[in-house]
Design a protein around this motif. Structure first.
Motif, short mmCIF file in Angstrom:
data_model
loop_
_atom_site.label_atom_id
_atom_site.label_comp_id
_atom_site.label_asym_id
_atom_site.label_seq_id
_atom_site.Cartn_x
_atom_site.Cartn_y
_atom_site.Cartn_z
N GLU A 30 0.43 -1.13 0.08
CA GLU A 30 -0.23 -0.04 -0.68
C GLU A 30 0.67 1.42 -0.11
N GLU A 31 2.13 1.19 0.24
CA GLU A 31 3.03 2.21 1.11
C GLU A 31 2.61 3.83 1.74
N GLN A 32 1.99 2.96 2.41
CA GLN A 32 1.51 4.27 3.65
C GLN A 32 2.53 2.83 5.04
N VAL A 33 2.34 3.96 5.82
CA VAL A 33 3.01 4.11 7.57
C VAL A 33 1.65 2.52 7.86
N LEU A 34 2.39 2.06 8.70
CA LEU A 34 1.16 0.70 8.44
C LEU A 34 0.28 1.62 10.45
N PRO A 35 -0.65 1.42 10.57
CA PRO A 35 -0.95 1.68 11.92
C PRO A 35 -0.56 0.75 13.34
N GLN A 36 -0.90 1.52 14.32
CA GLN A 36 0.31 0.79 14.99
C GLN A 36 -1.37 0.36 15.86
N LEU A 37 -0.42 -0.67 15.83
CA LEU A 37 -1.76 -2.25 16.47
C LEU A 37 -1.33 -3.44 16.31
N GLY A 38 -2.02 -4.17 16.71
CA GLY A 38 -0.98 -5.09 18.16
C GLY A 38 -0.68 -6.33 16.53
N SER A 39 -1.60 -6.44 15.66
CA SER A 39 -1.31 -7.34 14.74
C SER A 39 0.12 -6.90 13.75
N VAL A 40 0.22 -5.54 13.92
CA VAL A 40 1.17 -5.35 13.31
C VAL A 40 3.02 -5.29 14.39
N ALA A 41 2.82 -5.24 15.47
CA ALA A 41 3.55 -5.61 16.50
C ALA A 41 3.62 -6.95 15.77
N LEU A 42 3.24 -7.60 16.43
CA LEU A 42 3.55 -9.41 16.74
C LEU A 42 3.97 -10.17 15.21
N GLN A 43 3.35 -9.27 13.93
CA GLN A 43 4.41 -9.82 12.60
C GLN A 43 5.20 -8.99 12.19
N SER A 44 5.79 -8.20 13.01
CA SER A 44 6.99 -7.23 12.58
C SER A 44 7.82 -8.24 13.76
N GLY A 45 7.91 -7.83 14.99
CA GLY A 45 8.49 -8.55 15.91
C GLY A 45 8.88 -10.24 15.45
N GLU A 46 8.01 -11.71 15.35
CA GLU A 46 8.03 -12.17 14.31
C GLU A 46 8.76 -12.28 13.48
#
Ligand SMILES: Cc1cc2nc3c(=O)[nH]c(=O)nc-3n(C[C@H](O)[C@H](O)[C@H](O)COP(=O)(O)OP(=O)(O)OC[C@H]3O[C@@H](n4cnc5c(N)ncnc54)[C@H](O)[C@@H]3O)c2cc1C
Length: 411
Positions: free
Chosen positions: A302-318
């Motif tokens: 999407e070329e957009q900054v991802l929102p501050q969400l639990g799923s973004v946090a978990l997936q980016s951490g993993e």
């Protein structure tokens, strides 16, 4: 070295389980906070252990992981060293910055002193204890009701504000109405104030409309296009000059990246967030990764900054945990690609909204089911999932909120 034991930090640490590394996780708390359920703790639906989980327990089967409970006081990216309060400095080979976000009051007068933010476990406990204390005070002196003792103003028409307002209304109208039969419920107001023209701006118009109706059905007064100008212990003043007598103001209106990042000596993006490359690595600092709420991650599609969400946090951490494991093993790595599970929020019993990536929407019971499924998946262990299901089903059948007690540790 993993700094922060939230979704992102724990996601990274767990992915390093089978890697030839020593994993050191440091957090100022000895628990992982499940922020999406904080409002359920604040309104007595869930107990503390359903929202906070021991960090040591989360890595108990991971021999290469160590947990330290210590506030981080400084990060020296050039020296590859982190400093703490009460713990000797630790150097690292790889760093995962997962320090999350913190409340932003945008300079609103009196907010830092008198508002109740909803971002940490102590925040939720403080709000619960305060609301219970106000009802107990009014029970002894009914004149406090006209003073606004039972009225709550919730600021912010996003998920945090809407979910908190809906849950408070159910707590008031289902439980307190019976707990305090002599107090006038109609004078106990829940007012949701949003500065923009609409609540839930991130959702499609049909979901916004549904949400407003669902809140109003629960007696929440929705006020849009209004900004809170100042807060005192008993009054909330809007920019229009209107003064609402209210002893409680819940702040769900703004976040910013953890303030520690300001001392890193790097350029920050909007809202104190750190921009990262496609592999979530910090430019000029190879081996330093930034994940979760503190990162500004640009979605590859999407070329957009991802929102501050639990799923973004978990997936980016993993992703970062797996990346470090591959690097250590001499394997190739790949860019982060976010798998969108949809945007969703719960308004109350049998009322929720879901908007899927392709634009499909759901509301009501079906959406509540989807909300619960996604949030159960985010919970860190199967026991937590079982506990949440039991509490949800129990409250559904009985409308009970078992957590509405005050425990004073100083008595
Ligand atoms: C009320 C609320 C409701 C939400 N609802 C949803 C939802 O329904 N669905 C959804 O997907 N997302 C939701 N979110 C967003 C989601 O919870 C966050 O995006 C997610 O928690 C971010 O994870 P993180 O690991 O980046 O940060 P966090 O979970 O904030 O973890 C950061 C960790 O760093 C630690 N830390 C911070 N500073 C220091 C320091 N100086 N020293 C040591 N340790 C420190 C903290 O103690 C914390 O454990 C909600 C957020 C809130 C606040």
């Amino acid at each position: 070295m993993v700094l922060g034991g939230g979704f992102a930090g724990i996601g990274a640490a767990r992915k390093l389980k089978d890697s030839e590394v020593d994993v050191v996780v440091v957090d100022k708390h000895d628990y992982h906070t499940f922020q999406p359920l904080l409002y359920q703790l604040a309104t007595g639906l869930l107990e503390t252990t359903a929202v906070g989980h021991s960090l040591r327990d989360l890595v108990k089967d991971q021999d290469n992981a160590t947990i330290h409970k210590a506030p981080i006081t400084g990060i020296d990216l050039d020296a590859k060293e982190v400093r703490f309060e009460g713990l000797a400095p630790i150097t690292y080979d790889y760093l995962v910055l997962a320090l999350g976000a913190e409340v932003n009051f945008f300079g609103t007068e009196g907010a830092a002193e008198h508002a109740f933010p909803m971002y940490t476990l102590p925040d939720a406990m403080r709000l619960k204890n305060h609301v219970l204390a106000r009802w107990e005070a009014a029970d002894k002196d009914e004149s406090l009701v006209d003073e606004g003792a039972l009225t709550v103003v919730v600021v912010g028409g996003g998920p945090t504000g809407v979910e908190t307002a809906g849950a408070l209304a159910e707590l008031y109208r289902d439980n307190f109405v019976k707990d305090y039969p002599n107090l006038p419920q109609e004078k106990a107001r829940i007012v949701l104030v949003e500065a923009g023209e609409e609540i839930f701006a991130m959702f499609k118009p049909n979901l916004r409309e549904y949400t407003r109706e669902a809140l109003e059905k629960r007696t929440v007064e929705v006020v849009t296009g209004a900004r809170v100008q100042s807060v005192s212990p008993t009054r909330v003043t809007l920019a229009s000059g209107e003064v609402i007598p209210a002893h409680t103001l819940v702040w769900g209106a703004g976040l910013q990246g953890n303030s520690l990042v300001q001392s890193l000596g790097i350029e920050l993006q909007r809202g104190n967030r750190i921009g990262v490359g496609p592999e979530l690595e910090l430019a000029d600092y190879p081996g330093v990764y930034v994940v979760g709420d503190v990162a500004a991650i640009t979605d590859s599609k999407e070329e957009q900054v991802l929102p501050q969400l639990g799923s973004v946090a978990l997936q980016s951490g993993e992703h970062v945990g797996a990346t470090i494991a591959r690097r250590v093993a001499g394997k190739s790595t790949k860019p982060f690609a976010y798998k969108d599970k949809g945007t969703m929020a719960a308004i109350g019993r049998h009322a929720a909204v879901v908007q899927m990536l392709g634009g499909k929407t759901m509301k009501g019971r079906k959406a509540q089911f989807a909300w619960r499924s996604v949030h159960l998946a985010l919970l860190p262990t199967n026991e937590d999932r079982a506990k949440a299901v039991v509490d949800w089903v129990g409250s559904e059948l009985t409308h009970q909120r078992v957590g509405r007690i005050t425990v004073d540790v100083d008595e």
